[in-house]
Write an enzyme that holds these catalytic residues in place. Structure first.
Site, PDB file in Angstrom:
ATOM      1  N   LYS A  13       0.843  -1.195   0.000  1.00  0.00           N
ATOM      2  CA  LYS A  13       0.000   0.000   0.000  1.00  0.00           C
ATOM      3  C   LYS A  13       0.882   1.250   0.000  1.00  0.00           C
ATOM      4  O   LYS A  13       1.924   1.265   0.673  1.00  0.00           O
ATOM      5  CB  LYS A  13      -0.874  -0.041   1.262  1.00  0.00           C
ATOM      6  N   SER A  58      -9.324   0.984   3.169  1.00  0.00           N
ATOM      7  CA  SER A  58      -8.527   1.878   2.365  1.00  0.00           C
ATOM      8  C   SER A  58      -7.414   1.186   1.572  1.00  0.00           C
ATOM      9  O   SER A  58      -6.854   1.773   0.656  1.00  0.00           O
ATOM     10  CB  SER A  58      -7.888   2.948   3.254  1.00  0.00           C
ATOM     11  N   SER A 107      -9.276  -1.594   7.157  1.00  0.00           N
ATOM     12  CA  SER A 107      -8.692  -1.261   5.855  1.00  0.00           C
ATOM     13  C   SER A 107      -7.917  -2.391   5.195  1.00  0.00           C
ATOM     14  O   SER A 107      -7.615  -2.306   4.005  1.00  0.00           O
ATOM     15  CB  SER A 107      -7.783  -0.032   5.991  1.00  0.00           C
TER      16      SER A 107
END
Lengths: 48, 474
Positions: B82, B156, B180
């Site tokens: 990420k 996310s 997330s």
């Protein structure tokens, strides 16, 4: 205006709805007996 | 072994093939880069692909394999992280225009540990801006669910879920504050673990909420997740809040079976009015499978669990508002409008309510702990419904009730573990009639990821959901 932040016209409506959502959902917490609950965010970590 | 079947092999299987000289790190990296080139214009999993850097690392891994001096199970295996994790010399954007050109000089501890284990970083993955969720216009492209491009992949850690499911990396790292890692894992049909808070270093990971941020792995198998966790977990002098608790061998206990394991099915989340019937049916069927494998299933209640979503948002968003205050003042117009409005609303929550939310957090944590004193793991859906359409998530918010429905309810499914600081995993447990994955959520006691992984692995081995791949990309 809050904390020196300005809210322009485009943002005002949604920010108001979001804030109202918080107020409505968190409002009932005021009547719950939470006075004895320590607001500690986590338990002590295991340490070796 | 064809190219497609190779890229969908587990990370551990790829590592074994490298050691057996049945494939090479350079071959694997080249295959993934080609797939990213071919598919990612539609999926938008990646913000930055670092192909040249990856090929250099792959050649070094290949040389180690040739000399039979590999560094372990993940040596030469391609992974992606990420874009919330700092990577020295590689652009790290936090999914924001504000950081569009930022190139860190240090690498996050979790990423550095994977590279030290020989894994090959191939790129940085798309995410909602500053890991907050609700981004309206993604600066680096709209991430899409590989099972249906019209649907949300979850967030996310959106790109982490997409890349794992679509065979664009062998495994990925995400960061989980309120769900997330687990939300994109659930929506994309892969395994994703939120470790115990403090199990994995947050050094080099842009913060959202200091007392809940937890970096964690996503993989196509639970075993991959267990092995990656073993590499990234453990004390770090660069993050004083990382626990120095002993890191067990998570892989070793995966096959211990379920005899004597007690599983509590959370009534409010599984059979409550907010949970879709298809989701409820899949979860109840999963409980039956666990029962046939030897687990004892017990109905369990967490009385205030449906307050978790709003309590989480009041606390995490307030943390975020404080963190971003100065930048909001000076460069507010550069934020995505969804992020900016979320931060502005959080900054206006009255102190009395924030303080009450903090107390309610402690109460929910006590309820989770109490439930976990009676059972070994808690079972529930990862989300009350499958992935929503991207279009529906971009509709203007027309009332406070609409805001509450969109933001609070679904978060009550993943945030109890966040508020309690305990580990939780999402694994696939079925599909809707329209072909979207359904996630099974297992929560365990603090620092007992081993039991969570053991139950998840037993379920996974008894089913074939994890062997299915998105039809358009497989």
């Amino acid at each position: 205006v809050s904390l020196g932040l300005t809210l322009d016209a485009d943002d005002t409506q949604e920010v108001t709805h979001r804030l109202n959502a918080f107020l409505q959902a968190l409002g009932p917490l005021m009547s719950l007996p939470l006075g004895d609950v320590e607001p500690s965010p986590f338990d002590p970590q295991p340490r070796t | 072994v064809t190219d497609v079947s190779l890229v969908f092999q587990s990370a551990l299987a790829q590592g074994a093939m490298i050691r057996d000289r049945k494939t090479s790190p350079v071959e694997l990296v080249t295959m993934y880069l080609a797939r990213i080139e071919r598919l990612d214009a539609r999926l938008r999993a990646y913000v930055t692909v670092c192909g040249e850097r990856a090929l250099i690392a792959a050649k070094a891994a290949e040389s180690r394999a040739a000399q039979r001096r590999t560094l372990g199970a993940l040596d030469g295996v391609p992974f992606a992280v990420k874009d919330q994790f700092d990577t020295a010399g590689v652009r790290t954007t936090q999914g924001s225009n504000l950081f569009a050109a930022r190139v860190p000089v240090e690498t996050a501890t979790a990423v550095a540990r994977l590279e030290a284990a020989g894994a090959v970083l191939i790129g940085k993955l798309n995410m909602t801006e500053f890991a907050m969720g609700g981004t309206q216009d993604f600066p680096f492209g709209q991430p899409r669910n590989p099972w249906n491009l019209a649907h949300d992949p979850g967030g996310s850690s959106s790109g982490s879920g997409i890349a794992t499911a679509a065979g664009l990396a062998a495994f990925t790292l995400g960061e989980d504050t309120g769900g997330s890692v687990r939300s994109p894992a659930g929506f994309c049909g892969v395994a994703g673990l939120r470790p115990t808070w403090g199990r994995v270093s947050r050094h080099g990971v842009f913060p959202l909420s200091w007392s809940m941020d937890a970096p964690g792995p996503l993989g196509r198998t639970v075993e991959d997740v267990a092995v990656v966790l073993g590499v990234v977990a453990g004390a770090d002098t660069l993050d004083p809040l990382t626990s120095d608790a002993v890191v067990p061998n998570f892989q070793e206990t995966l096959t211990a079976g379920l005899h004597g394991i007690r599983v509590g099915i959370i009534a409010e989340l599984t059979a409550g009015p907010d949970t879709d019937l298809e989701v409820r049916t899949a979860i109840e069927h999963a409980a039956q499978i666990l029962s046939t494998l030897g687990a004892r299933i017990e109905p369990t209640s967490i009385p205030h669990v449906m307050m978790a979503g709003v309590v989480f948002m009041a606390l995490a968003d307030s943390d975020g508002a404080g963190l971003h205050l100065e930048t909001l003042r000076t460069r507010g117009h550069e934020y995505d409008r969804g992020t900016r409005r979320r931060l502005l609303a959080a900054g206006l929550i009255p102190t009395a309510l924030s303080q009450r939310a903090a107390r309610m957090r402690a109460l929910i944590r006590a309820e989770v702990k109490e439930a976990l004193a009676r059972v070994d793991v808690l079972l529930s859906p990862t989300s009350p419904a499958p992935a929503a359409t991207i279009e529906s998530m971009r509709l203007p918010i027309a009332s406070g009730a609409a805001a509450a429905e969109r933001f609070f309810t679904r978060r009550s499914y993943t945030t109890p573990a966040s508020l309690a600081g305990v580990p939780a995993i999402s694994i696939p447990c079925g599909f809707t009639a329209t072909g979207l994955p359904i996630g099974l959520h297992l929560t365990g006691r603090a620092f007992d990821e081993s039991t969570v992984l053991r139950v998840a692995h037993a379920y996974e081995q008894a089913t074939d959901w994890h062997r299915r791949h998105p039809p358009d990309v497989a």
